[in-house]
Scaffold this active site. Structure first.
Site, mmCIF file in Angstrom:
data_model
loop_
_atom_site.group_PDB
_atom_site.id
_atom_site.type_symbol
_atom_site.label_atom_id
_atom_site.label_comp_id
_atom_site.label_asym_id
_atom_site.label_seq_id
_atom_site.Cartn_x
_atom_site.Cartn_y
_atom_site.Cartn_z
ATOM 1 N N HIS A 55 0.711 -1.079 -0.056
ATOM 2 C CA HIS A 55 -0.050 -0.189 0.144
ATOM 3 C C HIS A 55 0.932 1.254 -0.185
ATOM 4 O O HIS A 55 1.319 1.799 0.990
ATOM 5 C CB HIS A 55 -1.088 -0.094 0.978
ATOM 6 C CG HIS A 55 -1.814 0.889 1.099
ATOM 7 N ND1 HIS A 55 -3.262 0.732 1.717
ATOM 8 C CD2 HIS A 55 -2.039 2.355 0.612
ATOM 9 C CE1 HIS A 55 -3.846 1.734 1.417
ATOM 10 N NE2 HIS A 55 -3.221 2.869 0.855
ATOM 11 N N HIS A 57 1.486 5.269 -2.233
ATOM 12 C CA HIS A 57 1.268 6.337 -3.194
ATOM 13 C C HIS A 57 2.294 6.934 -3.651
ATOM 14 O O HIS A 57 2.943 7.588 -2.891
ATOM 15 C CB HIS A 57 0.171 7.307 -2.429
ATOM 16 C CG HIS A 57 -1.101 6.751 -1.657
ATOM 17 N ND1 HIS A 57 -2.473 6.837 -2.579
ATOM 18 C CD2 HIS A 57 -1.328 6.098 -0.646
ATOM 19 C CE1 HIS A 57 -3.052 6.032 -1.661
ATOM 20 N NE2 HIS A 57 -2.752 5.670 -0.767
ATOM 21 N N ARG A 59 2.059 9.482 -6.310
ATOM 22 C CA ARG A 59 1.632 10.505 -6.573
ATOM 23 C C ARG A 59 1.848 11.048 -8.136
ATOM 24 O O ARG A 59 1.640 11.957 -8.391
ATOM 25 C CB ARG A 59 2.312 11.519 -5.925
ATOM 26 C CG ARG A 59 2.262 11.397 -4.351
ATOM 27 C CD ARG A 59 0.863 11.380 -3.891
ATOM 28 N NE ARG A 59 0.555 11.710 -2.449
ATOM 29 C CZ ARG A 59 -0.536 11.208 -1.565
ATOM 30 N NH1 ARG A 59 -1.659 10.687 -2.465
ATOM 31 N NH2 ARG A 59 -0.692 11.418 -0.436
ATOM 32 N N ASN A 89 -5.224 6.495 -6.477
ATOM 33 C CA ASN A 89 -5.976 7.843 -6.552
ATOM 34 C C ASN A 89 -5.172 9.068 -7.004
ATOM 35 O O ASN A 89 -4.669 9.869 -6.145
ATOM 36 C CB ASN A 89 -6.182 8.120 -5.132
ATOM 37 C CG ASN A 89 -5.225 7.956 -3.990
ATOM 38 O OD1 ASN A 89 -4.150 7.576 -4.278
ATOM 39 N ND2 ASN A 89 -5.312 8.690 -3.015
ATOM 40 N N HIS A 169 -10.883 0.415 0.973
ATOM 41 C CA HIS A 169 -10.707 1.166 2.227
ATOM 42 C C HIS A 169 -12.058 1.348 2.775
ATOM 43 O O HIS A 169 -12.904 1.612 2.303
ATOM 44 C CB HIS A 169 -10.295 2.629 1.329
ATOM 45 C CG HIS A 169 -10.144 3.820 2.482
ATOM 46 N ND1 HIS A 169 -9.283 4.447 2.497
ATOM 47 C CD2 HIS A 169 -10.912 4.233 3.245
ATOM 48 C CE1 HIS A 169 -9.427 5.416 3.449
ATOM 49 N NE2 HIS A 169 -10.429 5.288 3.898
ATOM 50 N N HIS A 224 -5.271 -0.845 5.887
ATOM 51 C CA HIS A 224 -5.111 -0.021 7.082
ATOM 52 C C HIS A 224 -6.311 0.012 8.091
ATOM 53 O O HIS A 224 -6.920 0.731 8.450
ATOM 54 C CB HIS A 224 -4.795 1.224 6.724
ATOM 55 C CG HIS A 224 -5.811 1.878 5.381
ATOM 56 N ND1 HIS A 224 -7.284 1.748 5.602
ATOM 57 C CD2 HIS A 224 -5.763 2.650 4.533
ATOM 58 C CE1 HIS A 224 -7.738 2.505 4.558
ATOM 59 N NE2 HIS A 224 -6.547 3.041 3.877
ATOM 60 N N ASP A 296 1.005 2.531 3.627
ATOM 61 C CA ASP A 296 0.121 3.785 3.273
ATOM 62 C C ASP A 296 0.865 4.882 3.090
ATOM 63 O O ASP A 296 0.479 5.980 3.279
ATOM 64 C CB ASP A 296 -1.220 3.927 4.261
ATOM 65 C CG ASP A 296 -2.111 4.785 3.375
ATOM 66 O OD1 ASP A 296 -2.101 4.950 2.181
ATOM 67 O OD2 ASP A 296 -3.100 4.872 4.147
ATOM 68 N N HIS A 300 2.472 14.440 1.684
ATOM 69 C CA HIS A 300 1.984 15.809 1.293
ATOM 70 C C HIS A 300 2.886 16.739 1.766
ATOM 71 O O HIS A 300 3.700 16.303 2.696
ATOM 72 C CB HIS A 300 0.507 16.065 1.932
ATOM 73 C CG HIS A 300 -0.647 15.055 1.662
ATOM 74 N ND1 HIS A 300 -1.299 15.079 0.460
ATOM 75 C CD2 HIS A 300 -0.855 13.923 2.336
ATOM 76 C CE1 HIS A 300 -2.103 13.950 0.434
ATOM 77 N NE2 HIS A 300 -2.110 13.515 1.794
HETATM 78 O O1 DOR Z 1 -4.222 9.218 4.931
HETATM 79 C C1 DOR Z 1 -4.695 8.849 3.656
HETATM 80 N N1 DOR Z 1 -4.201 9.435 2.650
HETATM 81 N N2 DOR Z 1 -5.546 7.890 3.449
HETATM 82 C C2 DOR Z 1 -5.904 7.414 2.249
HETATM 83 O O2 DOR Z 1 -6.847 6.749 1.974
HETATM 84 C C3 DOR Z 1 -5.172 8.243 0.916
HETATM 85 C C4 DOR Z 1 -3.929 8.803 1.521
HETATM 86 C C5 DOR Z 1 -3.495 9.838 0.276
HETATM 87 O O3 DOR Z 1 -3.464 9.452 -0.977
HETATM 88 O O4 DOR Z 1 -3.206 10.948 0.578
HETATM 89 ZN ZN ZN Z 2 -3.724 4.863 0.919
#
Ligand code: DOR
Ligand code: ZN
Length: 429
Positions: A55, A57, A59, A89, A169, A224, A296, A300
């Site tokens: 899991h 990301h 980006r 996502n 999720h 998660h 996860d 950011h």
């Molecule tokens: O905290 C999270 N951030 N949970 C998620 O489901 C998505 C993830 C994100 O992509 O920022």
């Molecule tokens: Zn996630």
């Protein structure tokens, strides 16, 4: 090219053995007292299977000011993670075959191996059914970063019965919106744990579990999961085959008190929980209810996190701190190395059908991490490879660190430096 990792202790079939690992053309060709080719001296170190993080990301595309396949995979390598499975996502989301192919191109920058998920929408079943070699299909039952969301029970059941691996999720969108309305006038980040409450999570897991009784599913994985109640629902659901779950390091090592200390830097979905929930996750790990630990990893920027509670996005980076946190826990006797390797390598490989990985065995891919159980070091923001350059674990002094990461037989991470040697897309069953 032949490479031998010599003099270390190797985790083999659940036991540490003083053996050399001999690698040729990216594969383990021998585990013995022999050695050939170039040697790496791992005296005093332990050799574990490279971690598989199901899991993450990265980006890319569309959100590369936060992270990209190169920086995110460098963070992975520094954290002993040799394979990442990447979430849909992004912008655009990975919900079409075209978006999947576009992401595949971008992922070629990664210095570790990777697999790619698709996201479910109300109307993309046809696209998903045509996709090949995907890690699975992600269903957001509650909304999070991005706009992926499926709340229609009939659609969810169709995906469950699609023959694809489904990763859920689980947060109840309706309940969450009700809670959010209640706290509308407040802006202290501590409300996050009340809006995205433990009931929000258990309600969604219960709903999903009840749908499963009428579905013919391949595998449904709850990602998660974070509460005591989720653990008991999942434990019950697992009496049926092919249901699994993971927990994150942040839910294992932090509580909701961090929202008071770190504000939005401790804001993620699902939210941080109570001490009682954290203890229940550790019990579930040791009881075998939890199948995997996954980060996860969701970067950011600091600027984004410094916005007001309602503006700030949810998510924390985790690739570089997962293994040190877990090795520190091994040193504190909270976990065994064997269980660590099951949760982070063998089980992820088995459950997500990652071929030829997750174990140190002759014929397997040479994805390895060399760890120093006695190395003590502080987590420092400025040393991180993630583009966001912060961690909710900043300042934590941990004992037990990865010192070298080998991906497909190549030394990709070595004591603080990353070599830009590319990984590849994994073969998925
Ligand atoms: O905290 C999270 N951030 N949970 C998620 O489901 C998505 C993830 C994100 O992509 O920022
Ligand atoms: Zn996630």
């Amino acid at each position: 090219m032949t490479l031998s990792v010599i003099n270390g202790k190797v985790l083999l079939n659940g036991e540490l053995a003083e053996k050399n690992v001999i690698i040729e053309n990216g594969k383990i060709i021998d585990i013995s007292d022999n050695s050939s080719g170039e040697t790496i001296n791992a005296a005093g170190k332990i050799i574990l299977p490279g971690l598989i993080d199901i899991h993450t990301h990265m980006r890319e595309p569309g959100l590369t000011h936060k992270e990209d396949f190169l920086t995110g995979s460098m963070a992975a390598a520094a954290g002993g993670v040799t394979t990442i499975l990447e979430m849909p996502n992004t912008k655009p989301p990975t919900t079409t075959l075209a978006a999947l192919e576009e992401k595949r191109e971008m992922a070629k920058k990664a210095v570790v191996n990777y697999g790619i998920y698709m996201g479910a929408t109300a109307d993309n079943m046809e696209q998903v059914m045509k996709a090949s070699n995907i890690a699975g299909v992600k269903i957001y039952m509650g909304s999070s970063t991005g706009n992926l969301l499926v709340t229609d029970t009939e659609v969810i059941k169709k995906f469950f019965s699609s023959g694809k691996r489904i990763i859920v999720h689980a947060e109840d969108e309706e309940l969450m919106n009700k809670n959010a309305a209640r706290y509308k006038g407040e802006s202290n980040p501590e409300i996050h744990a009340k809006i995205r409450s433990s009931e929000v999570e258990s309600s969604a897991i219960k709903n999903a579990a009840s749908m499963l009784s009428s579905c013919n599913y391949k595998q449904v994985h709850f990602t998660h999961t974070s509460t005591k109640e989720s653990m008991s629902i999942v434990k019950e659901a697992k009496k049926n085959n092919n249901i699994s779950c993971d927990v994150t390091p942040h839910h294992l090592f932090l509580t909701a008190d961090e929202l008071g200390r770190q504000g939005n830097f401790a804001k993620m979905n699902p939210a941080l929980r109570s001490r009682e929930d954290v203890n229940a996750l550790w019990n579930a790990i040791n009881e075998g209810v939890v199948d995997c630990i996954a980060t996860d990893h969701a970067a950011h920027t600091k600027e984004e996190k410094e916005a007001s509670y309602w503006e700030a996005p949810s998510g924390v980076p985790g690739l570089e701190t997962m293994l040190p946190l877990l090795l520190d826990a091994v040193n504190k006797n909270r976990l065994t190395l064997q269980r660590l390797a099951e949760l982070t390598a063998a089980n992820p490989a088995k459950l997500f059908g990652v071929r030829n990985k997750g174990k140190i065995e002759i014929g397997y891919d040479a994805d390895l991490v060399v760890v120093d159980m006695d190395k003590t070091k502080e987590v420092k923001n400025e040393e991180l490879f993630t583009k966001c350059k912060w961690s909710p674990f900043s300042g934590w002094k941990l004992r037990g660190w990865p010192v070298m990461t080998i991906v497909n037989g190549n030394v990709v991470y070595d004591e603080g430096a990353v070599n830009d040697i590319k990984g590849r897309e994994v073969a998925l069953e």
